[in-house]
Design an enzyme around this catalytic site. Structure first.
Site, PDB file in Angstrom:
ATOM      1  N   GLU A   7      88.554  18.693  26.587  1.00 53.93           N
ATOM      2  CA  GLU A   7      87.226  19.274  26.502  1.00 53.93           C
ATOM      3  C   GLU A   7      86.391  18.699  27.654  1.00 53.93           C
ATOM      4  O   GLU A   7      86.333  17.479  27.818  1.00 53.93           O
ATOM      5  CB  GLU A   7      86.570  18.926  25.165  1.00 53.93           C
ATOM      6  CG  GLU A   7      87.313  19.474  23.956  1.00 53.93           C
ATOM      7  CD  GLU A   7      86.698  18.993  22.657  1.00 53.93           C
ATOM      8  OE1 GLU A   7      85.572  19.404  22.349  1.00 53.93           O
ATOM      9  OE2 GLU A   7      87.345  18.182  21.963  1.00 53.93           O
ATOM     10  N   ARG A 238      98.488   8.747  18.577  1.00 58.18           N
ATOM     11  CA  ARG A 238      97.607   8.497  19.716  1.00 58.18           C
ATOM     12  C   ARG A 238      97.753   7.050  20.165  1.00 58.18           C
ATOM     13  O   ARG A 238      98.291   6.207  19.454  1.00 58.18           O
ATOM     14  CB  ARG A 238      96.153   8.797  19.347  1.00 58.18           C
ATOM     15  CG  ARG A 238      95.581   7.873  18.285  1.00 58.18           C
ATOM     16  CD  ARG A 238      94.146   8.224  17.973  1.00 58.18           C
ATOM     17  NE  ARG A 238      93.294   8.038  19.144  1.00 58.18           N
ATOM     18  CZ  ARG A 238      92.050   8.486  19.215  1.00 58.18           C
ATOM     19  NH1 ARG A 238      91.534   9.171  18.216  1.00 58.18           N
ATOM     20  NH2 ARG A 238      91.326   8.263  20.289  1.00 58.18           N
ATOM     21  N   LYS A 248      84.957   8.372  22.343  1.00 53.35           N
ATOM     22  CA  LYS A 248      84.044   8.975  23.319  1.00 53.35           C
ATOM     23  C   LYS A 248      82.595   8.595  23.012  1.00 53.35           C
ATOM     24  O   LYS A 248      81.806   8.333  23.925  1.00 53.35           O
ATOM     25  CB  LYS A 248      84.228  10.491  23.309  1.00 53.35           C
ATOM     26  CG  LYS A 248      83.539  11.210  24.452  1.00 53.35           C
ATOM     27  CD  LYS A 248      83.944  12.679  24.471  1.00 53.35           C
ATOM     28  CE  LYS A 248      85.397  12.864  24.845  1.00 53.35           C
ATOM     29  NZ  LYS A 248      85.766  14.295  24.970  1.00 53.35           N
TER      30      LYS A 248
END
Length: 533
Positions: A7, A238, A248
């Site tokens: 993104e 992950r 983030k």
């Protein structure tokens, strides 16, 4: 056919490097292709700046996607038609509940949800409302398009998830064309199917979303909008890396509250920061290979990443001499005004790189830690009466020192043995245990050197419910003025070197100027954190 789908609402970090290496690496190993795709479905948080930074980071890591660069916004027209097709087939409806009402009616992990009072709207009413949503007739949040699946499903993600929401915002590519935007979970599987992705590889937090991924693609295939075979979603664990935060939200906080010096701060786990620190693409690819891929969540010690960087830099970084904490050394019996060269190898394991001349003179700079008046046991460097070899140069014997009124040593005095120069006949006759590095005081290049360390002092910042900011390492950045051998003055930005005994350093890619480089420490020669532990 795989894809890397970031993104464009922030900078890539070390966790993304694992995904990039996995997706591009699988496509390479199996003769396929990997797409770079930007999931730009939220215009309020996405900017062209992030798109450019992502492109630069993936290329820097050594991967190329050819013509296969795509954006979710490329498919907005198709997605809008797909949403109407779901309405016509009875698989979607417009909900006019508030966000709070929808949340309350969603249920819990142990209790089923409640059907929305809008769930029974007719196809015509739903189509009319959805088209008016797109036409801009309603305010943000007034309506939302939802899938009609099962409000009693044990998987909360199947309890009529949102497909489209109203957003009166300018998109960085589409401009003001749209007043409704697809949800990521709706857009992503459609993008995969339209691009004929075979393996949609994502992290484990999307495992619970896979049933909706499959449901949506099946419904659109049944409606004749998508061709089979459909993509397959596969999840992997992950990256959890000690001594860093990869959230983030937390990275944005660190930047906005000025705990760091921007997104490219060498202490941040962003790829642009890692590049500025001197980390290498080859080191990242070796790291991805070493840690592998699995379904099980696990923590990787940051020292593993540092070791991969050391292994790579050891092979590629030429050696240079730098004195980081200078102390004057005067060779009393060396003729004043005389200068000569000592030859030093550019790389001890790669003789083909040749040797360079290092100027030698009567006054030198040595490390302050290489002299003491009262040596502890096992100390083989300079102290009164002891002899050491000046690396690549002569053997010298300490005869005393000078001090300031406060008692601090300001200069060390030595005598040298003229026939002890390294590489000359008879030099091997001098047997000494100490070997120290130096630079000529007359020829040294004084430069700013930034000693970077880990941004956090705790392996898991914020563990135990404390504020993760409490774990910031106050010594993560130290600025010094060092004395470097003159050859380093011409270092180009991003040129990497091993400063002998000190570690690997890089000429800063932002602040270095022609003839005036600034150096950042990339990594020490050994894992100092493991040693301390």
């Amino acid at each position: 056919r795989t894809r890397f789908p970031p993104e464009p609402n922030g900078y890539l970090h070390i966790g993304h490097a694992k995904s990039i290496c996995l997706n591009f690496g699988l496509a390479r190993d199996y003769g396929g292709a990997c797409h770079l795709r930007f999931d730009d479905t939220n215009p309020e948080k996405e900017e062209q700046e992030y798109v450019d930074a992502i492109v630069d980071a993936v290329r820097w890591l050594g991967f190329d996607w050819g013509r296969d660069e795509y954006f979710a916004s490329d498919y907005f027209d198709f997605m809008y038609e797909a949403a109407q097709s779901l309405i016509r087939s009875g698989h979607a409806y417009v909900d006019s509940q508030s966000a709070e009402e929808m949340r309350a009616n969603r249920g819990t992990l142990t209790e089923p949800g409640k059907d929305s009072p809008c769930r029974g709207r007719s196809v015509d009413e739903n189509l009319d409302l959805f088209r008016r949503m797109e036409a801009g007739e309603f305010a943000d949040g007034a309506h939302v398009l939802r899938a009609k699946i099962d409000m009693a499903s044990p998987n909360i993600n199947l309890r009529d998830p949102a497909l489209y929401r109203i957003k009166h915002a300018t998109h960085h590519r589409a401009g003001d064309k749209w007043n409704v935007y697809p949800m990521y979970t709706f857009a992503h599987p459609i993008e995969d199917a339209l691009e004929r992705i075979t393996h949609s590889i994502c992290t484990l937090e999307f495992e619970d979303q896979r049933p909706f991924y499959d449901w949506l693609l099946e419904r659109l295939a049944e409606d004749g909008l998508l061709a089979r075979p459909l993509p397959q979603q596969i999840e992997f664990a992950r990256l959890n890396l000690s001594y860093v935060v990869l959230s983030k939200r937390k990275l944005i906080q660190l930047v906005q509250e000025r705990h760091v010096d921007g997104w490219d701060d060498p202490r941040l786990p962003t790829l642009v920061g890692a590049r500025r620190r001197g980390y290498t693409p080859e080191g990242f690819r070796a790291f991805a290979e070493r840690i592998g891929v699995s379904k099980a969540d696990s923590w990787i010690d940051y020292g593993v990443l540092e070791e991969c960087m050391r292994d790579d830099l050891n092979a590629r970084a030429e050696r240079r001499i730098a004195v980081l904490d200078p102390l004057k050394l005067v060779i009393d019996n060396y003729p004043e005004g005389q200068e000569e060269e000592c030859l030093a190898p550019n790389h001890p394991q790669q003789p083909e790189l040749g040797r360079r001349g290092v100027p030698f003179s009567r006054e030198l700079w040595i490390e302050r830690e290489d002299f003491t008046e009262t040596p502890p046991k096992g100390y083989f460097r300079l102290f009164p009466g002891n002899s050491v070899r000046l690396r690549y140069g002569f053997v010298v014997k300490c005869i005393g020192c000078e001090k300031d009124p406060a008692g601090h040593v300001t200069a060390v005095h030595c005598e040298y043995f003229p026939d002890s120069k390294s590489g000359t006949p008879g030099a091997d006759a001098y047997k000494v245990k100490g070997n120290i590095h130096w630079v000529s005081a007359k020829h040294a290049y004084r430069a700013e050197v930034r000693l970077y360390d880990r941004l956090f002092k705790a392996p898991n910042p914020g563990a135990g419910g404390r504020d993760y900011l409490e774990d910031l390492n106050p010594d993560s950045k130290t600025l010094i003025t060092a004395c470097l051998e003159p050859a380093l003055k011409e270092a180009r930005p991003e040129a990497r070197f091993q400063f002998e005994r000190h570690g690997y350093f890089v000429a800063d890619r932002v602040d270095s100027k022609t003839g005036a480089p600034v150096f950042n420490r990339t990594v020490t020669l050994k894992d100092s954190w493991a040693k301390a532990g």
